[in-house]
Scaffold this motif. Structure first.
Motif, mmCIF file in Angstrom:
data_model
loop_
_atom_site.group_PDB
_atom_site.id
_atom_site.type_symbol
_atom_site.label_atom_id
_atom_site.label_comp_id
_atom_site.label_asym_id
_atom_site.label_seq_id
_atom_site.Cartn_x
_atom_site.Cartn_y
_atom_site.Cartn_z
ATOM 1 N N ARG A 184 13.602 39.129 5.103
ATOM 2 C CA ARG A 184 13.477 37.777 5.641
ATOM 3 C C ARG A 184 14.837 37.298 6.160
ATOM 4 O O ARG A 184 14.924 36.725 7.257
ATOM 5 N N GLU A 188 15.858 35.884 9.954
ATOM 6 C CA GLU A 188 16.391 34.528 10.070
ATOM 7 C C GLU A 188 17.853 34.554 10.523
ATOM 8 O O GLU A 188 18.289 33.704 11.314
ATOM 9 N N GLU A 202 12.276 29.247 11.882
ATOM 10 C CA GLU A 202 11.262 29.344 10.829
ATOM 11 C C GLU A 202 10.227 30.411 11.170
ATOM 12 O O GLU A 202 9.760 31.145 10.295
ATOM 13 N N ARG A 203 9.873 30.520 12.434
ATOM 14 C CA ARG A 203 8.910 31.547 12.864
ATOM 15 C C ARG A 203 9.451 32.939 12.572
ATOM 16 O O ARG A 203 8.728 33.812 12.080
ATOM 17 N N GLU A 206 9.371 33.591 8.812
ATOM 18 C CA GLU A 206 8.012 33.932 8.365
ATOM 19 C C GLU A 206 7.647 35.355 8.769
ATOM 20 O O GLU A 206 7.001 36.083 8.003
ATOM 21 N N SER A 209 9.211 37.571 6.279
ATOM 22 C CA SER A 209 8.472 37.597 5.011
ATOM 23 C C SER A 209 7.266 38.517 5.101
ATOM 24 O O SER A 209 6.972 39.275 4.160
ATOM 25 N N GLN A 265 -0.803 39.400 11.438
ATOM 26 C CA GLN A 265 0.013 38.209 11.196
ATOM 27 C C GLN A 265 1.349 38.306 11.947
ATOM 28 O O GLN A 265 1.804 37.328 12.558
ATOM 29 N N LEU A 269 2.781 35.754 14.917
ATOM 30 C CA LEU A 269 4.052 35.045 14.828
ATOM 31 C C LEU A 269 4.951 35.329 16.033
ATOM 32 O O LEU A 269 5.731 34.467 16.453
#
Length: 292
Positions: A184, A188, A202-203, A206, A209, A265, A269
């Motif tokens: 993560r 970021e 933030e995208r 995520e 993650s 997912q 994103l």
């Protein structure tokens, strides 16, 4: 491959025998052990994710590469320490003897310690040509991802799981910390280097993650289905040690379905980035479909 080669070259430059300002000397025996643990192997996934995340926002060149190399120093330190007899007790890593086997246990501990502290030196240095406030944020975020509430805390929970089997929520928590936190951070951090908007940052976090969970699920699946020759390390150790994993809890087919869902997912994103996100989508597919 280009990113892996660039990170390898940067690590070699950083891990030379020339003392930096404030250092008295770099002991050759310790430096040899550090190089054994950090150079010439590994997927360099975390640096790749960081560099590609930074490139989404136009950040390329030496600064993101130095941050990526610092992140890899943290990852390599964690592998050296994870392999120690008091931890996972492994003899092989990346197809060759682990650092404590190639050298000795005390040297391996010090090699890991050196890589851990050096990572923050590299990011904080003015040679990492980013504004001071961004370097401070990267150092802070990396410290949290690597430490008590991140990777180190997750490793503690993983070892505790050998004595008392956690439920599914406990497994998810320890895996998000042990494996997911650095992945993560990689995504970021690329957004931080590239001065992304809060929403895009933030995208990317995520996305990291999701990839972190996928990486751990794929790793657990390989531990159940592969062999030491393919992995370059011991296989079947989690089951032998009585460690609880989601793959062990729910089975192989369930794990494959989860991995497919995480791929969806990840694609969702990255959709707002269009073609610019192609390499990150490729990385997600590599994580999910890898065989070693």
């Amino acid at each position: 491959m280009a990113h892996a080669d660039a990170v390898e070259s940067m690590l070699r430059a950083l891990l030379d025998d020339r003392p930096r300002d404030g250092e008295v000397a770099r002991p050759s025996g310790l430096l040899q052990a550090i190089r054994h643990g950090a150079l010439g192997g590994g997927k360099r996934l975390r640096p790749f994710l960081l560099l590609e995340s930074a490139a989404l926002f136009g950040a390329t060149g030496t600064a993101p590469l130095r941050v990526a190399a610092a992140l890899e120093c943290i990852h390599c330190y964690s592998l050296i320490h994870d392999d120690l007899p008091a931890m996972d007790d492994d003899d092989m890593r990346r197809g060759r003897p682990t650092v404590h086997r190639a050298f000795d246990e005390a040297t391996a501990i010090l090699a890991g310690d050196s890589l851990l502290t050096y990572a923050f030196d590299v990011i904080a240095s003015e040679e990492t040509e980013l504004p001071a406030e961004r370097r401070v944020e990267l150092v802070t975020r990396l410290a949290r991802a690597a430490g008590l509430g991140g990777m180190a805390g997750g490793q503690f929970l993983d070892l505790a799981a050998e004595r008392e089997t956690p439920g599914e929520d406990g497994i998810l928590r320890l895996q998000a910390m042990k494996t997911g936190a650095l992945i993560r951070f990689a995504c970021e951090a690329g957004a931080i280097v590239g001065q992304a908007s809060p929403a895009d940052r933030e995208r990317l976090a995520e996305f990291g993650s999701a990839i972190g969970l996928a990486f751990q699920l794929a790793d657990d699946l390989l531990d159940l289905t592969s062999d030491a020759a393919t992995l370059g390390k011991a296989a079947g150790k989690d089951a032998a040690a009585g460690k609880a994993t989601l793959a062990g809890l729910h089975g192989i087919e369930w794990t494959r379905r989860q991995l497919s869902g995480l791929m969806d997912q990840a694609n969702d994103l990255l959709r707002p980035f269009g073609e610019a996100g192609t390499m990150l989508r490729t990385a997600a597919r590599f994580v999910i479909e890898r065989d070693h």
